[in-house]
Design a protein around this motif. Structure first.
Motif, PDB file in Angstrom:
ATOM      1  N   GLU A  12     -37.719  10.890  50.465  1.00  0.00           N
ATOM      2  CA  GLU A  12     -37.860  12.197  51.113  1.00  0.00           C
ATOM      3  C   GLU A  12     -37.958  13.320  50.088  1.00  0.00           C
ATOM      4  O   GLU A  12     -38.841  14.184  50.170  1.00  0.00           O
ATOM      5  CB  GLU A  12     -36.669  12.433  52.046  1.00  0.00           C
ATOM      6  N   PHE A  13     -37.063  13.330  49.105  1.00  0.00           N
ATOM      7  CA  PHE A  13     -37.073  14.394  48.105  1.00  0.00           C
ATOM      8  C   PHE A  13     -38.352  14.344  47.261  1.00  0.00           C
ATOM      9  O   PHE A  13     -38.897  15.380  46.885  1.00  0.00           O
ATOM     10  CB  PHE A  13     -35.846  14.298  47.207  1.00  0.00           C
ATOM     11  N   ALA A  14     -38.825  13.146  46.950  1.00  0.00           N
ATOM     12  CA  ALA A  14     -40.042  13.009  46.159  1.00  0.00           C
ATOM     13  C   ALA A  14     -41.265  13.464  46.949  1.00  0.00           C
ATOM     14  O   ALA A  14     -42.204  14.022  46.388  1.00  0.00           O
ATOM     15  CB  ALA A  14     -40.221  11.562  45.712  1.00  0.00           C
ATOM     16  N   ASP A  19     -36.063  21.613  49.241  1.00  0.00           N
ATOM     17  CA  ASP A  19     -35.936  22.612  50.299  1.00  0.00           C
ATOM     18  C   ASP A  19     -36.486  22.126  51.628  1.00  0.00           C
ATOM     19  O   ASP A  19     -35.914  22.408  52.688  1.00  0.00           O
ATOM     20  CB  ASP A  19     -36.629  23.915  49.882  1.00  0.00           C
ATOM     21  N   ALA A  20     -37.588  21.412  51.598  1.00  0.00           N
ATOM     22  CA  ALA A  20     -38.205  20.940  52.844  1.00  0.00           C
ATOM     23  C   ALA A  20     -37.613  19.623  53.323  1.00  0.00           C
ATOM     24  O   ALA A  20     -37.901  19.196  54.449  1.00  0.00           O
ATOM     25  CB  ALA A  20     -39.712  20.789  52.655  1.00  0.00           C
ATOM     26  N   ALA A  21     -36.808  18.984  52.498  1.00  0.00           N
ATOM     27  CA  ALA A  21     -36.238  17.692  52.882  1.00  0.00           C
ATOM     28  C   ALA A  21     -35.289  17.861  54.069  1.00  0.00           C
ATOM     29  O   ALA A  21     -34.539  18.829  54.154  1.00  0.00           O
ATOM     30  CB  ALA A  21     -35.493  17.071  51.708  1.00  0.00           C
ATOM     31  N   TYR A  40     -20.638   9.846  53.190  1.00  0.00           N
ATOM     32  CA  TYR A  40     -20.831   9.388  51.818  1.00  0.00           C
ATOM     33  C   TYR A  40     -21.102  10.528  50.833  1.00  0.00           C
ATOM     34  O   TYR A  40     -20.790  10.413  49.647  1.00  0.00           O
ATOM     35  CB  TYR A  40     -21.999   8.401  51.755  1.00  0.00           C
ATOM     36  N   PHE A  41     -21.718  11.616  51.321  1.00  0.00           N
ATOM     37  CA  PHE A  41     -22.116  12.698  50.430  1.00  0.00           C
ATOM     38  C   PHE A  41     -21.671  14.031  51.020  1.00  0.00           C
ATOM     39  O   PHE A  41     -21.934  14.312  52.181  1.00  0.00           O
ATOM     40  CB  PHE A  41     -23.638  12.692  50.236  1.00  0.00           C
ATOM     41  N   ARG A  42     -21.034  14.844  50.196  1.00  0.00           N
ATOM     42  CA  ARG A  42     -20.466  16.103  50.695  1.00  0.00           C
ATOM     43  C   ARG A  42     -21.532  17.140  51.000  1.00  0.00           C
ATOM     44  O   ARG A  42     -21.295  18.058  51.778  1.00  0.00           O
ATOM     45  CB  ARG A  42     -19.482  16.661  49.665  1.00  0.00           C
ATOM     46  N   SER A  43     -22.703  17.009  50.378  1.00  0.00           N
ATOM     47  CA  SER A  43     -23.744  18.026  50.574  1.00  0.00           C
ATOM     48  C   SER A  43     -25.110  17.408  50.333  1.00  0.00           C
ATOM     49  O   SER A  43     -25.240  16.321  49.761  1.00  0.00           O
ATOM     50  CB  SER A  43     -23.532  19.194  49.608  1.00  0.00           C
ATOM     51  N   LYS A  44     -26.117  18.126  50.748  1.00  0.00           N
ATOM     52  CA  LYS A  44     -27.502  17.712  50.506  1.00  0.00           C
ATOM     53  C   LYS A  44     -27.789  17.644  49.007  1.00  0.00           C
ATOM     54  O   LYS A  44     -28.488  16.738  48.533  1.00  0.00           O
ATOM     55  CB  LYS A  44     -28.439  18.706  51.198  1.00  0.00           C
ATOM     56  N   GLU A  45     -27.232  18.591  48.250  1.00  0.00           N
ATOM     57  CA  GLU A  45     -27.472  18.588  46.807  1.00  0.00           C
ATOM     58  C   GLU A  45     -26.815  17.393  46.133  1.00  0.00           C
ATOM     59  O   GLU A  45     -27.373  16.819  45.192  1.00  0.00           O
ATOM     60  CB  GLU A  45     -26.996  19.892  46.162  1.00  0.00           C
ATOM     61  N   GLU A  46     -25.631  17.015  46.593  1.00  0.00           N
ATOM     62  CA  GLU A  46     -24.991  15.818  46.021  1.00  0.00           C
ATOM     63  C   GLU A  46     -25.845  14.580  46.300  1.00  0.00           C
ATOM     64  O   GLU A  46     -25.991  13.705  45.429  1.00  0.00           O
ATOM     65  CB  GLU A  46     -23.591  15.626  46.613  1.00  0.00           C
ATOM     66  N   LEU A  47     -26.409  14.501  47.486  1.00  0.00           N
ATOM     67  CA  LEU A  47     -27.304  13.396  47.820  1.00  0.00           C
ATOM     68  C   LEU A  47     -28.548  13.439  46.934  1.00  0.00           C
ATOM     69  O   LEU A  47     -29.018  12.391  46.456  1.00  0.00           O
ATOM     70  CB  LEU A  47     -27.688  13.474  49.298  1.00  0.00           C
ATOM     71  N   TRP A  48     -29.095  14.625  46.689  1.00  0.00           N
ATOM     72  CA  TRP A  48     -30.260  14.761  45.819  1.00  0.00           C
ATOM     73  C   TRP A  48     -29.947  14.262  44.411  1.00  0.00           C
ATOM     74  O   TRP A  48     -30.749  13.553  43.796  1.00  0.00           O
ATOM     75  CB  TRP A  48     -30.709  16.225  45.783  1.00  0.00           C
ATOM     76  N   ARG A  49     -28.786  14.613  43.899  1.00  0.00           N
ATOM     77  CA  ARG A  49     -28.422  14.172  42.550  1.00  0.00           C
ATOM     78  C   ARG A  49     -28.304  12.647  42.483  1.00  0.00           C
ATOM     79  O   ARG A  49     -28.749  12.020  41.518  1.00  0.00           O
ATOM     80  CB  ARG A  49     -27.110  14.824  42.105  1.00  0.00           C
ATOM     81  N   GLU A  50     -27.700  12.070  43.500  1.00  0.00           N
ATOM     82  CA  GLU A  50     -27.561  10.613  43.525  1.00  0.00           C
ATOM     83  C   GLU A  50     -28.935   9.950  43.623  1.00  0.00           C
ATOM     84  O   GLU A  50     -29.217   8.956  42.938  1.00  0.00           O
ATOM     85  CB  GLU A  50     -26.695  10.191  44.705  1.00  0.00           C
ATOM     86  N   TRP A 113     -30.284  20.642  35.926  1.00  0.00           N
ATOM     87  CA  TRP A 113     -29.473  19.428  36.007  1.00  0.00           C
ATOM     88  C   TRP A 113     -30.298  18.201  35.605  1.00  0.00           C
ATOM     89  O   TRP A 113     -29.834  17.344  34.849  1.00  0.00           O
ATOM     90  CB  TRP A 113     -28.927  19.252  37.430  1.00  0.00           C
ATOM     91  N   LEU A 114     -31.542  18.119  36.111  1.00  0.00           N
ATOM     92  CA  LEU A 114     -32.419  17.008  35.737  1.00  0.00           C
ATOM     93  C   LEU A 114     -32.630  16.966  34.230  1.00  0.00           C
ATOM     94  O   LEU A 114     -32.589  15.894  33.609  1.00  0.00           O
ATOM     95  CB  LEU A 114     -33.781  17.153  36.417  1.00  0.00           C
ATOM     96  N   THR A 115     -32.869  18.133  33.649  1.00  0.00           N
ATOM     97  CA  THR A 115     -33.124  18.210  32.208  1.00  0.00           C
ATOM     98  C   THR A 115     -31.920  17.738  31.417  1.00  0.00           C
ATOM     99  O   THR A 115     -32.043  16.937  30.477  1.00  0.00           O
ATOM    100  CB  THR A 115     -33.494  19.652  31.807  1.00  0.00           C
ATOM    101  N   GLU A 116     -30.738  18.206  31.805  1.00  0.00           N
ATOM    102  CA  GLU A 116     -29.522  17.864  31.058  1.00  0.00           C
ATOM    103  C   GLU A 116     -29.154  16.395  31.201  1.00  0.00           C
ATOM    104  O   GLU A 116     -28.822  15.724  30.206  1.00  0.00           O
ATOM    105  CB  GLU A 116     -28.361  18.741  31.529  1.00  0.00           C
ATOM    106  N   HIS A 117     -29.211  15.881  32.409  1.00  0.00           N
ATOM    107  CA  HIS A 117     -28.641  14.554  32.672  1.00  0.00           C
ATOM    108  C   HIS A 117     -29.649  13.409  32.605  1.00  0.00           C
ATOM    109  O   HIS A 117     -29.244  12.260  32.362  1.00  0.00           O
ATOM    110  CB  HIS A 117     -27.970  14.548  34.046  1.00  0.00           C
ATOM    111  N   LEU A 118     -30.938  13.684  32.801  1.00  0.00           N
ATOM    112  CA  LEU A 118     -31.913  12.596  32.862  1.00  0.00           C
ATOM    113  C   LEU A 118     -33.046  12.741  31.845  1.00  0.00           C
ATOM    114  O   LEU A 118     -33.377  11.777  31.145  1.00  0.00           O
ATOM    115  CB  LEU A 118     -32.490  12.490  34.278  1.00  0.00           C
ATOM    116  N   LEU A 119     -33.633  13.932  31.746  1.00  0.00           N
ATOM    117  CA  LEU A 119     -34.799  14.077  30.882  1.00  0.00           C
ATOM    118  C   LEU A 119     -34.430  14.146  29.405  1.00  0.00           C
ATOM    119  O   LEU A 119     -35.049  13.472  28.575  1.00  0.00           O
ATOM    120  CB  LEU A 119     -35.600  15.320  31.287  1.00  0.00           C
TER     121      LEU A 119
END
Length: 199
Positions: A12-14, A19-21, A40-50, A113-119
């Protein structure tokens, strides 16, 4: 159930971006009731990070296994190995690039967050290989940011261009034959492009 939710969320996020998810659509795709998402997830953003972390997990798994081998290779061979690994990952995990692309269209805290933790951790594998190769003279002086983005763009765009490539050239970029051809081509093109030439 958690695995189903994360898998549906990554798709969905991809596809539509954060925002539209729709959490309701994610729940429906996962085959769960909507309230279970927030169990399982406290927020939409937490789900996005996972979901983002899960999309990149295969390449970090490969790095954990294959990364130590790079120390036993010369700079050129190590760079070629890294290029081949990244190209295969991009073919097998297209959602990772799509998630990043969605966030670059609307930069903010999630892109940070993507830049720091993944990229950044991924770039920190390739950049020292290039720097070492230049230091010992087997890689010609190149602007590393330009090389990195050229590599990412050339690799990712081929696999995401199926709707255009099929009518243009009659090929499926995600067929096993096309994937291996692109792996070989990217390795050859990029390595020959950076290899130092005798004076």
């Amino acid at each position: 159930m958690r695995e189903k939710i994360v898998s549906a969320a990554a798709q969905e996020f991809a596809t539509v971006g954060f925002d539209a998810a729709s959490v309701l659509r994610i729940a429906t795709a996962a085959g769960v009731h909507h309230p279970h998402i927030y169990y399982y997830f406290r927020s939409k953003e937490e789900l996005w990070r996972e979901a983002s972390t899960r999309a990149f997990a295969p390449i970090f798994d490969r790095v954990a296994v294959e990364g130590p081998k790079l120390a036993f290779l010369g700079p050129i061979e190590a760079c070629e190995h890294a290029i081949r690994t990244f190209t295969r990952f991009s073919a097998e995990n297209p959602l990772a690039a799509l998630i990043v692309t969605r966030e670059t269209l609307n930069p903010g805290s999630r892109l940070d967050w993507l830049t720091e933790h993944l990229l950044t951790p991924l770039h920190q594998i390739m950049v020292p290989l290039l720097e070492h190769g230049m230091a010992v003279g087997v890689i010609r002086p190149i602007p590393i940011p330009h090389f990195m983005q050229s590599m990412v763009g050339a690799v990712v765009s081929f696999f995401s261009s199926g709707p255009a490539l099929r009518p243009l050239y009659g090929i499926d970029p995600l067929s096993p034959e096309s994937i291996e051809r692109h792996v070989d081509f990217m390795a050859s093109l990029l390595i020959e492009g950076i290899r130092a030439r005798p004076a």
